[in-house]
Scaffold this active site. Structure first.
Site, PDB file in Angstrom:
ATOM      1  N   LYS A   1       0.849  -1.201   0.000  1.00  0.00           N
ATOM      2  CA  LYS A   1       0.000   0.000   0.000  1.00  0.00           C
ATOM      3  C   LYS A   1       0.882   1.249   0.000  1.00  0.00           C
ATOM      4  CE  LYS A   1      -0.266  -0.099   5.016  1.00  0.00           C
ATOM      5  NZ  LYS A   1      -1.000  -0.618   6.179  1.00  0.00           N
TER       6      LYS A   1
ATOM      7  N   HIS B   1      -6.013  -7.104  13.151  1.00  0.00           N
ATOM      8  CA  HIS B   1      -4.807  -6.274  13.062  1.00  0.00           C
ATOM      9  C   HIS B   1      -4.338  -5.899  14.467  1.00  0.00           C
ATOM     10  CE1 HIS B   1      -1.879  -3.813  11.094  1.00  0.00           C
ATOM     11  NE2 HIS B   1      -2.400  -2.660  11.421  1.00  0.00           N
TER      12      HIS B   1
ATOM     13  N   TYR C   1      12.911  31.867   3.274  1.00  0.00           N
ATOM     14  CA  TYR C   1      11.734  32.592   3.775  1.00  0.00           C
ATOM     15  C   TYR C   1      11.848  32.937   5.260  1.00  0.00           C
ATOM     16  CZ  TYR C   1       9.306  31.261  -0.520  1.00  0.00           C
ATOM     17  OH  TYR C   1       8.932  31.101  -1.822  1.00  0.00           O
TER      18      TYR C   1
ATOM     19  N   CYS D   1      11.748  25.135   1.425  1.00  0.00           N
ATOM     20  CA  CYS D   1      10.767  25.737   0.517  1.00  0.00           C
ATOM     21  C   CYS D   1       9.971  24.640  -0.180  1.00  0.00           C
ATOM     22  CB  CYS D   1      11.466  26.590  -0.535  1.00  0.00           C
ATOM     23  SG  CYS D   1      12.638  27.771   0.132  1.00  0.00           S
ATOM     24  N   MET D   2       9.046  25.046  -1.043  1.00  0.00           N
ATOM     25  CA  MET D   2       8.210  24.065  -1.723  1.00  0.00           C
ATOM     26  C   MET D   2       9.038  23.111  -2.584  1.00  0.00           C
ATOM     27  SD  MET D   2       4.956  24.654  -4.229  1.00  0.00           S
ATOM     28  CE  MET D   2       3.919  25.465  -3.013  1.00  0.00           C
ATOM     29  N   ASP D   3       9.995  23.641  -3.349  1.00  0.00           N
ATOM     30  CA  ASP D   3      10.787  22.768  -4.234  1.00  0.00           C
ATOM     31  C   ASP D   3      12.288  22.878  -4.028  1.00  0.00           C
ATOM     32  OD1 ASP D   3       8.287  22.837  -6.233  1.00  0.00           O
ATOM     33  OD2 ASP D   3       9.031  24.879  -5.937  1.00  0.00           O
TER      34      ASP D   3
HETATM   35  C1  LIG Z   1      -0.139  -1.573   6.913  1.00  0.00           C
HETATM   36  C2  LIG Z   1      -0.672  -2.855   7.389  1.00  0.00           C
HETATM   37  C3  LIG Z   1       0.184  -3.941   7.605  1.00  0.00           C
HETATM   38  C4  LIG Z   1       1.690  -3.833   7.527  1.00  0.00           C
HETATM   39  O1  LIG Z   1       2.168  -3.199   8.682  1.00  0.00           O
HETATM   40  P1  LIG Z   1       3.755  -3.017   8.957  1.00  0.00           P
HETATM   41  O2  LIG Z   1       3.823  -2.490  10.333  1.00  0.00           O
HETATM   42  O3  LIG Z   1       4.233  -2.038   7.946  1.00  0.00           O
HETATM   43  O4  LIG Z   1       4.376  -4.358   8.772  1.00  0.00           O
HETATM   44  C5  LIG Z   1      -0.395  -5.157   7.927  1.00  0.00           C
HETATM   45  N1  LIG Z   1      -1.723  -5.284   8.069  1.00  0.00           N
HETATM   46  C6  LIG Z   1      -2.578  -4.245   7.880  1.00  0.00           C
HETATM   47  C7  LIG Z   1      -4.051  -4.463   8.052  1.00  0.00           C
HETATM   48  C8  LIG Z   1      -2.084  -2.993   7.559  1.00  0.00           C
HETATM   49  O5  LIG Z   1      -2.923  -1.977   7.396  1.00  0.00           O
END
Ligand SMILES: *Cc1c(COP(=O)(O)O)cnc(C)c1O
Length: 341
Positions: free
Chosen positions: A5, A132, A232, A279-281
């Site tokens: 992700k 989780h 800035y 800065c931004m860039d």
């Molecule tokens: C992001 C995520 C993971 C991975 O977590 P890490 O700490 O990066 O290993 C596993 N399970 C779920 C549901 C997550 O959202």
């Protein structure tokens, strides 16, 4: 189940996914349907699990791209069941229960209701059961052990109702290392795939190497005089003749503005401090102590030069965050170059 992700924690989801698949990974996880579709459009055919919530109007896309949903509430289960009824074979889904994260997931009661009323749609196939961990990287293992106990209760309820679930999974990176008894049939490593961990000092950490370096180059050099200021709001004022290098990277590329007048970069195997506001860039550094630098020199923001090293953990420390945020903040605008190991 490799977690890719957030653009594979900033590393580039498609290339990381392809590399992991080459090394034998057969299951990926992303957060959103959009991320899943992007992987499909890049030609990735392995199973892709969508960890995040799913809205009604996304269901057609989910099926069209053969993405595997994680179901965290009874109404989504019903909607999926209806949508899947058009298909020829039961559609795989994973159920998520909340064991203490306080985020997504069915309660034990909701799970038992679904099972007892036989409301689990026949158009769906229960491929996975997951939860989780909230504190797998915390000092005290008590709450994780409590979550494991609650998860076991859900597993028992499911099997007592005659379901056999091929994939049972709970652990993220820290959980994988610290709670080997809770590996079940799958684990979900994220951050550790990229060479970082968040384990407390008391835990035995695996030997991991950061995968990613972030570099830029010196675009311009200038000599300023005592009393001259940089960037800035003039937050940096030279106390002596000072050589300033301008770098073409700023907060729009993911270089946190909290690094203003804080933290270092590497040039010519030495540390140079960031001066003035980011800065931004662009951002400026003080290279007075490194007289040999020239325009075009490589500058390391994350990575190594000789014996000097800056990690995402260092940047996180300087900006009050965690390596995760430093890595996934690196803008997709920055070209990624891949080197095969
Ligand atoms: C992001 C995520 C993971 C991975 O977590 P890490 O700490 O990066 O290993 C596993 N399970 C779920 C549901 C997550 O959202």
């Amino acid at each position: 189940m490799a977690v890719v992700k957030a653009n594979a924690y900033g590393h580039g989801a498609v290339e990381i996914a392809q590399t992991l698949i080459r090394h034998g990974v057969v299951r990926l996880a992303v957060f959103s349907i959009e991320e899943g579709i992007a992987l499909r459009q890049a030609g990735i055919t392995v199973s892709i699990v969508i960890l995040g919530p799913i809205f009604r109007e996304q269901l057609e896309d989910l099926f069209a791209h053969r993405l595997t949903p994680v179901v965290s509430d009874p109404s989504t289960l019903t909607a999926l069941g209806q949508c899947a009824a058009k298909g020829s074979s039961p559609y795989p889904i994973h159920l998520k229960i909340d064991t203490g994260m306080g985020r997504l997931g069915l309660t034990q009661k909701e799970l038992e209701t679904i099972l007892a009323k036989h409301t689990f749609p026949s158009s769906l196939r229960l491929e996975g059961l997951m939860s989780h961990l909230a504190d797998s990287d915390g000092l005290d293992p008590d709450s994780t052990n409590q979550q494991i106990t609650r998860f076991e209760r859900a597993i028992t309820a499911i099997s007592e109702e005659g379901f056999s679930v091929p994939m049972i999974h709970l652990s993220n990176s820290a959980g994988i290392v610290r709670f080997p008894s809770a590996h079940y049939s799958l684990v979900r490593p994220g951050i550790m795939l990229y060479g970082y961990h968040t384990l407390p000092h008391t835990a035995q950490a695996p030997d991991l190497r950061p995968v990613l370096s972030l570099t830029t180059r010196i675009a311009q050099l200038r000599l300023i005089q005592p009393g001259d200021t940089v960037s800035y709001n003039r937050t940096f004022m030279a106390k002596r003749p000072t050589r300033i290098a301008v770098l073409p990277i700023g907060y729009s590329y993911g270089l946190n503005r909290q690094l203003s007048n804080r933290g270092h970069v590497l040039v010519q195997e030495r540390r140079a401090p960031i001066v003035g506001r980011v800065c931004m860039d662009m951002v400026m550094i003080d290279v007075t102590m490194i007289p040999s630098v020239t325009v075009g020199d490589e500058v390391v923001l994350i990575g190594q030069q000789a014996n000097e090293r800056i990690t995402a953990d260092n940047l996180a420390e300087w900006t009050g965050t965690i390596s995760y945020e430093v890595l996934c903040a690196i803008s997709p605008q920055i070209p990624r170059l891949y080197r095969s190991a």
